[in-house]
Design an enzyme around this catalytic site. Structure first.
Site, PDB file in Angstrom:
ATOM      1  N   GLU A  66     -59.555 -24.949  58.074  1.00  0.00           N
ATOM      2  CA  GLU A  66     -60.748 -24.905  57.236  1.00  0.00           C
ATOM      3  C   GLU A  66     -61.934 -24.323  58.000  1.00  0.00           C
ATOM      4  O   GLU A  66     -63.076 -24.440  57.566  1.00  0.00           O
ATOM      5  CB  GLU A  66     -61.055 -26.294  56.681  1.00  0.00           C
ATOM      6  CG  GLU A  66     -59.978 -26.733  55.696  1.00  0.00           C
ATOM      7  CD  GLU A  66     -60.131 -28.154  55.207  1.00  0.00           C
ATOM      8  OE1 GLU A  66     -59.708 -28.413  54.078  1.00  0.00           O
ATOM      9  OE2 GLU A  66     -60.644 -29.004  55.954  1.00  0.00           O
ATOM     10  N   ASN A 106     -48.101 -30.301  55.314  1.00  0.00           N
ATOM     11  CA  ASN A 106     -47.348 -31.074  54.330  1.00  0.00           C
ATOM     12  C   ASN A 106     -46.463 -30.073  53.592  1.00  0.00           C
ATOM     13  O   ASN A 106     -46.514 -28.862  53.863  1.00  0.00           O
ATOM     14  CB  ASN A 106     -48.276 -31.884  53.408  1.00  0.00           C
ATOM     15  CG  ASN A 106     -49.193 -31.021  52.549  1.00  0.00           C
ATOM     16  OD1 ASN A 106     -48.845 -29.904  52.150  1.00  0.00           O
ATOM     17  ND2 ASN A 106     -50.376 -31.533  52.254  1.00  0.00           N
ATOM     18  N   THR A 153     -44.965 -33.152  56.892  1.00  0.00           N
ATOM     19  CA  THR A 153     -45.207 -34.482  56.337  1.00  0.00           C
ATOM     20  C   THR A 153     -44.822 -34.460  54.863  1.00  0.00           C
ATOM     21  O   THR A 153     -45.137 -33.517  54.137  1.00  0.00           O
ATOM     22  CB  THR A 153     -46.663 -34.926  56.542  1.00  0.00           C
ATOM     23  OG1 THR A 153     -47.546 -33.957  55.955  1.00  0.00           O
ATOM     24  CG2 THR A 153     -46.998 -35.069  58.028  1.00  0.00           C
ATOM     25  N   LEU A 154     -44.126 -35.508  54.445  1.00  0.00           N
ATOM     26  CA  LEU A 154     -43.525 -35.538  53.113  1.00  0.00           C
ATOM     27  C   LEU A 154     -43.985 -36.736  52.272  1.00  0.00           C
ATOM     28  O   LEU A 154     -43.280 -37.173  51.377  1.00  0.00           O
ATOM     29  CB  LEU A 154     -41.990 -35.559  53.242  1.00  0.00           C
ATOM     30  CG  LEU A 154     -41.387 -34.375  54.000  1.00  0.00           C
ATOM     31  CD1 LEU A 154     -39.927 -34.639  54.337  1.00  0.00           C
ATOM     32  CD2 LEU A 154     -41.550 -33.097  53.194  1.00  0.00           C
ATOM     33  N   GLY A 155     -45.146 -37.271  52.586  1.00  0.00           N
ATOM     34  CA  GLY A 155     -45.676 -38.390  51.813  1.00  0.00           C
ATOM     35  C   GLY A 155     -44.750 -39.598  51.853  1.00  0.00           C
ATOM     36  O   GLY A 155     -44.338 -40.039  52.929  1.00  0.00           O
ATOM     37  N   GLY A 178     -52.387 -37.357  55.979  1.00  0.00           N
ATOM     38  CA  GLY A 178     -52.116 -36.255  56.904  1.00  0.00           C
ATOM     39  C   GLY A 178     -53.010 -36.316  58.128  1.00  0.00           C
ATOM     40  O   GLY A 178     -52.558 -36.092  59.259  1.00  0.00           O
ATOM     41  N   ASP A 179     -54.284 -36.648  57.921  1.00  0.00           N
ATOM     42  CA  ASP A 179     -55.211 -36.798  59.041  1.00  0.00           C
ATOM     43  C   ASP A 179     -54.781 -37.958  59.935  1.00  0.00           C
ATOM     44  O   ASP A 179     -54.799 -37.846  61.163  1.00  0.00           O
ATOM     45  CB  ASP A 179     -56.637 -37.034  58.535  1.00  0.00           C
ATOM     46  CG  ASP A 179     -57.191 -35.846  57.767  1.00  0.00           C
ATOM     47  OD1 ASP A 179     -56.843 -34.704  58.113  1.00  0.00           O
ATOM     48  OD2 ASP A 179     -57.961 -36.066  56.816  1.00  0.00           O
ATOM     49  N   ASN A 202     -46.060 -41.780  61.710  1.00  0.00           N
ATOM     50  CA  ASN A 202     -45.587 -42.130  60.368  1.00  0.00           C
ATOM     51  C   ASN A 202     -46.156 -43.481  59.936  1.00  0.00           C
ATOM     52  O   ASN A 202     -46.563 -43.661  58.787  1.00  0.00           O
ATOM     53  CB  ASN A 202     -44.056 -42.190  60.360  1.00  0.00           C
ATOM     54  CG  ASN A 202     -43.433 -41.232  59.398  1.00  0.00           C
ATOM     55  OD1 ASN A 202     -44.093 -40.407  58.782  1.00  0.00           O
ATOM     56  ND2 ASN A 202     -42.129 -41.345  59.258  1.00  0.00           N
TER      57      ASN A 202
END
Length: 191
Positions: free
Chosen positions: A24, A68, A100-102, A131-132, A156
């Protein structure tokens, strides 16, 4: 933030271990940070967000990338599988890809490791900061001397715990809370 700003602060890379970056900010600043990190032997960790293309130069300068699944599909828009996209990024010079897969945990791919880690079982309220939480815990525990797999398992847990609270920054879990949780479920993970 510009490449000049990064160059003017090169002293921050001296005696550092990790350089965390996210997309960003302007790409020229990221590339300069990556160049200075490499110059000083600093491991680069990139969180891609709000971008559709990553310049090849940035990929070459990235050691660990943590997208993600949506971000992975943005930066690798082919119809290949997640595993093939991870291999594509590895072939471009990245050492480790962690997707990352939630609620499904995360997928890790490097030259020496391929595995999936399940998410922890929690009641999720707000996943906006997961994610952060993941990337912060990952890098923190790598700094504490944990290997990649152990640091990812801890990350995780941090990501999962962050989803039990509202917000992004306010949902980040502190070390004491995180390690108390880990002591209850997998005490052997901590040293």
């Amino acid at each position: 933030l510009t490449a000049h700003d990064i160059s003017a602060n090169e002293h921050l890379f001296v005696n550092s271990s990790f350089c965390m970056m996210q997309t960003e900010v302007p790409m020229d600043a990221l590339i300069k940070a990556g160049e200075l990190a490499k110059k000083h032997g600093v491991t680069t960790v990139l969180k891609p967000s709000a971008c559709s293309v990553l310049p090849p130069k940035l990929l070459e300068l990235t050691d660990i990338i943590v997208p993600n699944l949506d971000e992975l599909n943005e930066i690798c828009p082919s119809s290949e599988s997640m595993e093939e996209k991870a291999d594509y990024l590895i072939a471009r010079g990245i050492q480790t890809v962690i997707v990352t897969l939630g609620a499904d945990g995360c997928y890790i791919r490097s030259k020496n490791l391929t595995c999936s880690l399940p998410a922890i079982n929690v009641v999720s309220v707000d996943s906006s900061g997961a994610g952060d939480a993941f990337i912060c815990a990952l890098v923190a525990y790598l700094l504490y001397g944990y290997d990649l797999l152990s640091a990812a398992k801890i990350a995780n847990c941090a990501a999962g715990l962050s989803t039990t609270r509202q917000g992004t920054t306010t949902a980040l879990v502190d070390r004491a809370t995180l390690e108390t949780y880990i002591q209850r479920i997998t005490p052997e993970l901590l040293h």
